[in-house]
Write a protein that holds these residues in place. Structure first.
Motif, PDB file in Angstrom:
ATOM      1  N   GLN B  91       0.866  -1.131   0.122  1.00 19.37           N
ATOM      2  CA  GLN B  91       0.129   0.093  -0.164  1.00 19.37           C
ATOM      3  C   GLN B  91       0.671   0.924   0.095  1.00 19.37           C
ATOM      4  O   GLN B  91       0.566   1.996  -0.898  1.00 19.37           O
ATOM      5  CB  GLN B  91      -0.777   0.073   1.423  1.00 19.37           C
ATOM      6  N   ALA B  94       2.455   2.534  -3.283  1.00 16.72           N
ATOM      7  CA  ALA B  94       1.717   3.013  -4.350  1.00 16.72           C
ATOM      8  C   ALA B  94       1.468   4.293  -3.753  1.00 16.72           C
ATOM      9  O   ALA B  94       1.209   5.204  -4.302  1.00 16.72           O
ATOM     10  CB  ALA B  94       0.222   2.405  -4.161  1.00 16.72           C
ATOM     11  N   ARG B  97       3.962   6.607  -4.474  1.00 17.51           N
ATOM     12  CA  ARG B  97       4.088   6.668  -5.899  1.00 17.51           C
ATOM     13  C   ARG B  97       5.377   6.636  -7.053  1.00 17.51           C
ATOM     14  O   ARG B  97       5.928   6.958  -7.336  1.00 17.51           O
ATOM     15  CB  ARG B  97       3.161   8.389  -6.497  1.00 17.51           C
ATOM     16  N   GLY B 129      -3.765   0.195  -5.401  1.00 16.74           N
ATOM     17  CA  GLY B 129      -2.971   1.245  -5.915  1.00 16.74           C
ATOM     18  C   GLY B 129      -1.545   0.400  -6.934  1.00 16.74           C
ATOM     19  O   GLY B 129      -1.300   1.216  -7.570  1.00 16.74           O
ATOM     20  N   ILE B 157       3.789   5.028 -10.473  1.00 14.42           N
ATOM     21  CA  ILE B 157       2.624   3.372  -9.863  1.00 14.42           C
ATOM     22  C   ILE B 157       3.565   2.338  -9.989  1.00 14.42           C
ATOM     23  O   ILE B 157       4.258   2.384 -11.342  1.00 14.42           O
ATOM     24  CB  ILE B 157       1.377   3.815 -10.572  1.00 14.42           C
ATOM     25  N   ARG B 228      -5.044  11.035  -3.099  1.00  9.78           N
ATOM     26  CA  ARG B 228      -5.129   9.673  -2.990  1.00  9.78           C
ATOM     27  C   ARG B 228      -5.989   9.857  -4.192  1.00  9.78           C
ATOM     28  O   ARG B 228      -5.877   8.724  -4.907  1.00  9.78           O
ATOM     29  CB  ARG B 228      -5.987   8.615  -1.921  1.00  9.78           C
ATOM     30  N   LEU B 231      -3.673   9.656  -7.262  1.00 10.70           N
ATOM     31  CA  LEU B 231      -3.130   7.736  -7.645  1.00 10.70           C
ATOM     32  C   LEU B 231      -4.820   7.032  -8.377  1.00 10.70           C
ATOM     33  O   LEU B 231      -4.526   6.480  -9.280  1.00 10.70           O
ATOM     34  CB  LEU B 231      -3.683   7.067  -5.871  1.00 10.70           C
ATOM     35  N   HIS B 232      -5.336   7.380  -7.592  1.00  5.20           N
ATOM     36  CA  HIS B 232      -6.771   6.909  -9.303  1.00  5.20           C
ATOM     37  C   HIS B 232      -6.892   7.438 -10.112  1.00  5.20           C
ATOM     38  O   HIS B 232      -6.725   6.677 -11.556  1.00  5.20           O
ATOM     39  CB  HIS B 232      -7.998   7.182  -7.863  1.00  5.20           C
ATOM     40  N   MET B 235      -4.694   6.470 -12.396  1.00  2.84           N
ATOM     41  CA  MET B 235      -4.152   4.865 -12.593  1.00  2.84           C
ATOM     42  C   MET B 235      -5.027   4.586 -13.476  1.00  2.84           C
ATOM     43  O   MET B 235      -4.715   3.630 -14.826  1.00  2.84           O
ATOM     44  CB  MET B 235      -5.000   4.061 -11.318  1.00  2.84           C
TER      45      MET B 235
END
Lengths: 192, 399
Positions: B91, B94, B97, B129, B157, B228, B231-232, B235
């Motif tokens: 975790q 991710a 990064r 992630g 990522i 966060r 990150l999503h 991705m």
């Protein structure tokens, strides 16, 4: 006669039965590489998974095909079985699934006539003794037995296999290993 | 150059070709030969990298996180309980990064103890992630690692390159080892925007408040939620970057194609089997059998599981009569994780259009249970010809 068996084979399944530490994987790999160089673009060799122990019966599957192999599952109906130790015949069901008319390559000190064939083709040689004669330490039989395989089948050129043996063992007695295969080739008794 | 080797060696060669700087790993079956190979390459000088032996998987990834933060290209690999043990750091990598690449050599998780293949380990890390790529053969293993570094470093990522334990890791088959020169052309040295520097000390990923705030330079800094969200968001966007990676790879190495999915006889298929990893290649043999019986079947291998290629899948499966999802893992208490994701994608993009296929879930090969091709074919045939079952069908279950 016998060598005609594999004249037009496009897909060959060989199951290797040895004991952990006998080098069945190395032998299968030598055959796999010779097959690949000879134009079989699909070769897949899968050892027994997770239960290898020195001395315990182990198994390796080798599939050889003219085309890429997508099915990596274990061999169910081999064309050929290679048995590193004749005592395995009593310990494990080594002929399980062997195709009718399939070939058994057997390392045994016993005479060919000792065995009943049950419709199979049998090739025997005392590889253990032959290997010692070739100058290898006692118990190293994984190169000698390739000589017997070459004698009983003809889907690969013997020269190619000898080259493969010498390449694989280039740092560990290449000549003695290939000599073992040559002697085994001469002495293998086949019939069926 | 083509060689015949096992999947772990394919992975090790991929890592060497990527000129990885730091390797840290803890051995666990069936990943062990991969790390042994890498330590041999480093020991012999064939590979110029730091090999850091550690006392646990948690430390292995912690080392990679540190190395990556300092600007090094880093690699680790694990399986099953080893992956679960490093979960906290998974975790972290991710969230931080960091473009770490990790091979997950898929194995069943304990309890009970089991060393054989299924995919519960990596599937259980779905929501961490990380990008997840699944390989169906050795060529895909070595190629995926090379592509993974390029992609990871482009999008910041981390990526798991997953391949089936034993079935691929210990099985020998021919594959092409790319030329170092071409790999160098494809993958430039890792040059991050920011790297730790002893002369300019910095705190990374310290306590980040729920709300945005001014940082030490007086600039508005992201809150935890913004970090966060990004990150999503990034991705999701990495699907596009993956397509770019694939195109570059095809240009340089002359192989590859669709980065997300790998269809086989799907164009005119009425029924499509879907799965992850080597099972999708075995299913090709089943489909060949069914085609001879006049059943129009195809197979869709999913290469990318996260980010999920929902649009590509929905487009490819639109209008099919049935989709049969084979899985070596499940979300306990419901069904396979993949089938849930797939149904969600189909609903999202196809609901109301009259093109929504019927979906059946099949569970197979848990804990290394042998998957005979004949049984697989029979289950596919039954799923196509019979009624869809509400609960997943388990192949070979004796209970």
């Amino acid at each position: 006669m016998l060598s005609k068996t594999f004249m037009n084979k496009d897909f060959i399944e060989i199951r290797w039965h040895g004991r952990g530490g006998q080098g069945a994987i190395t032998a299968a790999k030598i055959v796999a590489e010779a097959a690949f160089i000879s134009g079989y673009s699909g070769v897949v060799m899968a050892p027994t998974f997770g239960t290898e122990r020195r001395g315990a019966p182990v198994m390796t599957s080798l599939k050889i095909s003219r085309h890429k192999i997508y099915d990596l599952s274990a061999i169910e109906t081999p064309d050929i079985i290679v048995v590193f130790d004749h005592l395995l015949l009593d310990e494990a069901d080594v002929t399980h699934g062997l195709k009718p008319g399939g070939i058994i390559i057997l390392n045994t000190p016993k005479a060919f006539e000792t065995y009943s064939l049950n419709g199979y083709i049998l090739a025997t040689a005392d590889i253990t003794a032959i290997s010692v004669e070739a100058g290898l330490p006692h118990g190293i039989i994984n190169t000698g037995i390739i000589g017997s395989l070459a004698k009983a089948t003809n889907f690969l050129k013997f020269d190619m296999l000898i080259k493969g043996i010498e390449e694989e063992f280039r740092t560990r007695n290449p000549e003695k290993n290939s000599l073992a295969a040559r002697i085994a080739y001469e002495r293998t008794v086949t019939g069926g | 150059m083509h060689i015949i080797e096992n999947g772990n060696v394919a992975a090790a060669l991929g890592v060497m070709l990527c000129r990885v700087n730091v390797i840290a790993a803890y051995p666990i079956t069936p990943q062990t030969p991969l790390t042994e190979k890498l330590s041999e390459y480093v020991e012999s000088g064939e590979m110029k990298a730091e090999y850091i032996p550690v006392e646990s998987e948690h430390s292995a990834l912690a080392v990679c996180i540190a190395a990556s933060s300092a600007g090094g290209r880093s690699f680790t690999a694990t399986s099953a309980n080893g992956l679960l043990y490093m979960h906290e750091q998974v975790q972290w990598a991710a969230g931080a990064r960091l473009p770490i690449v990790m091979c997950v050599v898929n194995r069943a998780v304990g309890a009970p103890w089991n060393v054989w293949n299924d995919q519960q380990d990596s599937i259980s890390q779905r929501d961490t992630g990380w990008i997840q790529i699944y390989c169906a053969d050795h060529q895909q293993i070595i190629d995926s690692i090379i592509k993974a570094y390029w992609l990871a470093e482009k999008v910041s990522i981390p990526i798991m390159v997953c391949y089936d334990g034993y079935i691929l890791s210990h099985t020998y088959m021919p594959f092409d080892v790319p030329d170092q020169k071409k790999v160098d052309d494809f993958l430039p040295p890792f040059n991050p925007d920011y790297a730790l520097n002893p002369h300019e000390p910095a705190n990374l990923n310290t306590v980040t408040l729920p709300d945005v705030r001014l940082d030490v330079r007086g600039e508005l800094a992201h809150g935890y939620m913004e970090i966060r969200y990004l990150l999503h968001e990034e991705m999701r966007k990495s699907l596009t970057v993956a397509a770019e990676a694939e195109k570059r790879f095809v240009d340089i190495f002359g192989r590859g194609g669709d980065p997300y999915i790998e269809p086989y006889l799907c164009d005119d298929a009425e029924y499509v089997a879907v799965g992850l990893g080597s099972l999708t290649y075995q299913l090709r043999v089943c489909v060949d059998t069914l085609r001879k019986e006049g059943i129009k079947a195809g197979v869709m291998g999913i290469r990318f599981y996260r980010p999920f290629p929902d649009i590509a899948l929905a487009n490819a499966l639109k209008g099919k009569k049935g989709v049969i999802v084979f899985e070596k893992a499940l979300s306990y208490g419901y069904e396979g994780a993949l089938v849930s994701d797939l149904k969600s994608a189909l609903y999202e993009h196809l609901a109301g259009t009259g093109t929504l296929p019927v979906v059946q879930n099949i569970i197979a090969g848990i804990g290394g249970r042998k998957i005979r091709t004949e049984d697989l074919t029979q289950n596919l045939r039954t799923a196509i010809k019979g009624q869809v079952t509400y609960e997943p069908v388990w192949i070979g279950l004796e209970i």
